[in-house]
Motif scaffolding. Structure first.
Motif, short mmCIF file in Angstrom:
data_model
loop_
_atom_site.label_atom_id
_atom_site.label_comp_id
_atom_site.label_asym_id
_atom_site.label_seq_id
_atom_site.Cartn_x
_atom_site.Cartn_y
_atom_site.Cartn_z
N GLU A 30 15.72 -3.22 37.28
CA GLU A 30 14.37 -3.60 37.67
C GLU A 30 13.53 -2.39 38.01
N ALA A 31 14.15 -1.41 38.67
CA ALA A 31 13.43 -0.18 39.00
C ALA A 31 13.01 0.57 37.73
N GLU A 32 13.93 0.62 36.77
CA GLU A 32 13.60 1.29 35.51
C GLU A 32 12.47 0.59 34.80
N LEU A 33 12.48 -0.74 34.80
CA LEU A 33 11.41 -1.50 34.16
C LEU A 33 10.07 -1.20 34.83
N ALA A 34 10.08 -1.10 36.14
CA ALA A 34 8.85 -0.83 36.87
C ALA A 34 8.29 0.55 36.54
N PHE A 35 9.17 1.54 36.52
CA PHE A 35 8.71 2.89 36.21
C PHE A 35 8.27 3.03 34.75
N ASP A 36 8.94 2.32 33.85
CA ASP A 36 8.52 2.32 32.44
C ASP A 36 7.13 1.72 32.31
N MET A 37 6.88 0.63 33.03
CA MET A 37 5.57 -0.01 33.00
C MET A 37 4.48 0.95 33.46
N LEU A 38 4.71 1.58 34.60
CA LEU A 38 3.72 2.51 35.14
C LEU A 38 3.48 3.69 34.21
N TRP A 39 4.55 4.25 33.67
CA TRP A 39 4.42 5.44 32.83
C TRP A 39 3.68 5.13 31.53
N LEU A 40 4.02 4.02 30.90
CA LEU A 40 3.39 3.71 29.61
C LEU A 40 1.91 3.34 29.78
N ILE A 41 1.57 2.64 30.85
CA ILE A 41 0.17 2.31 31.09
C ILE A 41 -0.62 3.58 31.41
N LEU A 42 -0.03 4.47 32.21
CA LEU A 42 -0.70 5.74 32.51
C LEU A 42 -0.86 6.57 31.24
N ALA A 43 0.19 6.63 30.42
CA ALA A 43 0.12 7.39 29.17
C ALA A 43 -0.93 6.80 28.24
N ALA A 44 -1.03 5.47 28.20
CA ALA A 44 -2.05 4.82 27.37
C ALA A 44 -3.44 5.22 27.83
N ALA A 45 -3.64 5.31 29.14
CA ALA A 45 -4.95 5.72 29.67
C ALA A 45 -5.26 7.16 29.26
N LEU A 46 -4.25 8.03 29.28
CA LEU A 46 -4.46 9.42 28.85
C LEU A 46 -4.85 9.49 27.38
N VAL A 47 -4.17 8.70 26.55
CA VAL A 47 -4.49 8.70 25.12
C VAL A 47 -5.88 8.10 24.89
N PHE A 48 -6.23 7.07 25.65
CA PHE A 48 -7.58 6.52 25.55
C PHE A 48 -8.63 7.59 25.85
N PHE A 49 -8.37 8.42 26.84
CA PHE A 49 -9.32 9.48 27.20
C PHE A 49 -9.53 10.46 26.06
N MET A 50 -8.59 10.52 25.12
CA MET A 50 -8.75 11.37 23.95
C MET A 50 -9.95 10.96 23.11
N GLN A 51 -10.37 9.69 23.20
CA GLN A 51 -11.58 9.28 22.49
C GLN A 51 -12.77 10.11 22.93
N ALA A 52 -12.84 10.41 24.24
CA ALA A 52 -13.91 11.27 24.73
C ALA A 52 -13.78 12.67 24.14
N GLY A 53 -12.55 13.15 24.01
CA GLY A 53 -12.34 14.47 23.41
C GLY A 53 -12.80 14.53 21.97
N PHE A 54 -12.43 13.51 21.19
CA PHE A 54 -12.88 13.47 19.80
C PHE A 54 -14.41 13.42 19.72
N ALA A 55 -15.02 12.63 20.59
CA ALA A 55 -16.48 12.51 20.58
C ALA A 55 -17.14 13.85 20.87
N MET A 56 -16.60 14.59 21.84
CA MET A 56 -17.19 15.88 22.20
C MET A 56 -16.98 16.92 21.10
#
Length: 448
Positions: A30-56
């Motif tokens: 359960e702990a591993e599942l929780a940390f996987d959830m947090l990490w992948l959602i955070l990583a997704a947010a970082l990749v989303f921010f790349m849209q700003a990079g491409f735009a600039m």
């Protein structure tokens, strides 16, 4: 106790020591599942921010009169792309019912039952939403690569059409062949975070689109049977540099998140190889232009950093830090040569070098896995087998994208939906396509 369990145990102990008994974790799973959830959602947010990079990057390397148009395209890449990936893209890419490993056939609109979730290998809709969120930002990245290569002369309506086709069909089909468990995955093709799957797919589509739409007015001037190549400088290099640094930052989510686990010790290796390759790419491009043109070129050096990032993306998890430096250095050299070849020899107008950075450097980095993979690479006793497999994947991506993108862009051109009128191009797409100016109150001068 393996490394993964050790890392997770240490994290749990740290939480308990700092937070007391505020909560209890019932099991390591359960702990591993929780940390996987947090990490992948955070990583997704970082990749989303790349849209700003491409735009600039794209805005900075093109003219001021088209800045708003580029911003709108990057906004819609993600917005329209997310809708298409939700409706059909995910199902095509990750559908468990497939035809000969070629295309997925279930999961439209994320409509899963308990049985189909189990077939996918997850146990809840929360995990499905997590995985979809992580994957949709990759799909949007593949689509937005095309924007820069076709900047300053593309009809906005036509852009929306090809953007959703790339996100909903072209990218997901190749993704099914690889990450979706299709025929290339069965061969053993290794592309950790998408040098080919994401970047070359976007890069080859950009190359085809730039070829079919034709060059910006004044870029190539023919006289007495000879063609003179004229530079069309961008209007804001600092903005482009900011974009590159945003992209570099987001890449830690792009590559690091592709471990797919928040407790995978290899995250540290991936971050290290990503950093070293990007640095090597920037350094190599700087010296390459210094030797070639007599002075170190800032914009090409920025593209060198991006080429290093693209190049390491395929093998960030399976190469050593020293190999990552070599991949970055060679990617920086390759991208400078590719930009010059596409511009000066092929006479294909790519304002930001997207085809070179993403298409060529992506293919190069994917091939390098065959040499530097620490278990299967040629330099580690693996023979030529992995090189051959990597070449098959590279060629498959090129052929698939050239055919499908060629049909798509050819159809848009035939329907008159691809290129703006010459007067609109001269005026600038901000005014002609959107009825506004990005820099209101400032006079924008243009000779072309």
């Amino acid at each position: 106790m393996n490394k993964r369990t050790l890392v997770l145990t240490m994290v749990i102990l740290l939480v308990l020591l700092t937070a007391g008994n505020a909560f209890a974790l019932e099991s390591l799973a359960e702990a591993e599942l929780a940390f996987d959830m947090l990490w992948l959602i955070l990583a997704a947010a970082l990749v989303f921010f790349m849209q700003a990079g491409f735009a600039m990057v794209e805005t900075g390397l093109t003219r001021a009169k088209n800045a708003g148009n580029i911003i709108m395209k990057n906004l819609m890449d993600f917005s329209a792309g997310a809708m298409m990936y939700f409706a059909i893209g995910w199902a095509i890419m990750y559908g468990t019912d497939s035809i000969a490993g070629l295309i997925g056939l279930n999961g439209w609109f994320l409509s899963y039952t308990e049985g189909t979730l189990a077939a996918y290998g997850i146990s809840s809709m929360s995990e499905l939403y997590r995985d979809w969120m992580f994957q949709v930002v990759f799909a949007a990245t593949a689509a937005t690569i095309v924007s820069g290569a076709m900047a300053e002369r593309t009809k906005y309506s036509g852009y929306l059409i090809y953007s959703v086709f790339i996100t909903g069909l072209i990218y997901p089909v190749f993704g099914h062949w690889t990450w979706g468990g299709g025929w290339l995955d069965g061969l053993g093709f290794h592309d950790f975070a998408g040098s080919t799957i994401v970047h070359s797919v976007g890069g080859w589509a950009a190359l085809v689109g730039a070829f079919i739409i034709g060059a910006r007015k004044g870029k190539y001037v023919k006289s007495n049977g000879e063609t003179t190549v004229k530079a069309i400088p961008g209007h804001n290099l600092p903005l482009a540099a900011l974009g590159v640094f945003i992209l570099w930052f987001g890449w830690y989510g792009f590559n690091g998140g592709s471990t797919l686990s928040g407790v995978d010790p290899d995250i540290s290796l991936v971050f290290t190889t990503t950093t070293l390759s990007a640095s090597g790419g920037a350094i190599a491009a700087m010296f390459m232009t210094w030797l070639w043109f007599g002075k170190p070129d800032p914009s090409m050096s920025l593209n060198g950093a991006l080429a290093g990032l693209v190049g390491i993306t395929a093998g960030a998890d399976v190469v050593t830090p020293l190999a990552a430096i070599l991949i970055g250095l060679t990617s920086g050299i390759v991208v400078v040569a590719a930009v010059e070849f596409i511009d000066k020899v092929l006479h294909i107008d790519d304002p930001v070098g997207a085809a070179s950075v993403h298409g060529v450097a992506g293919a190069w980095g994917t091939l390098m896995v065959g040499f530097f993979h620490t278990e299967a690479g040629l330099f580690y006793g693996g023979g030529f087998s992995q090189i051959g497999i990597q070449l098959v994947g590279i060629l498959a991506a090129f052929v698939w994208v050239v055919i499908t993108a060629g049909i798509l862009f050819g159809a848009l051109k035939a329907m008159g939906k691809l290129r703006v009128e010459e007067k609109d191009e001269m005026q600038g797409l901000d005014i002609s396509e959107h009825g506004m100016e990005s820099y209101s109150g400032f006079q924008i001068f243009s000779t072309m």
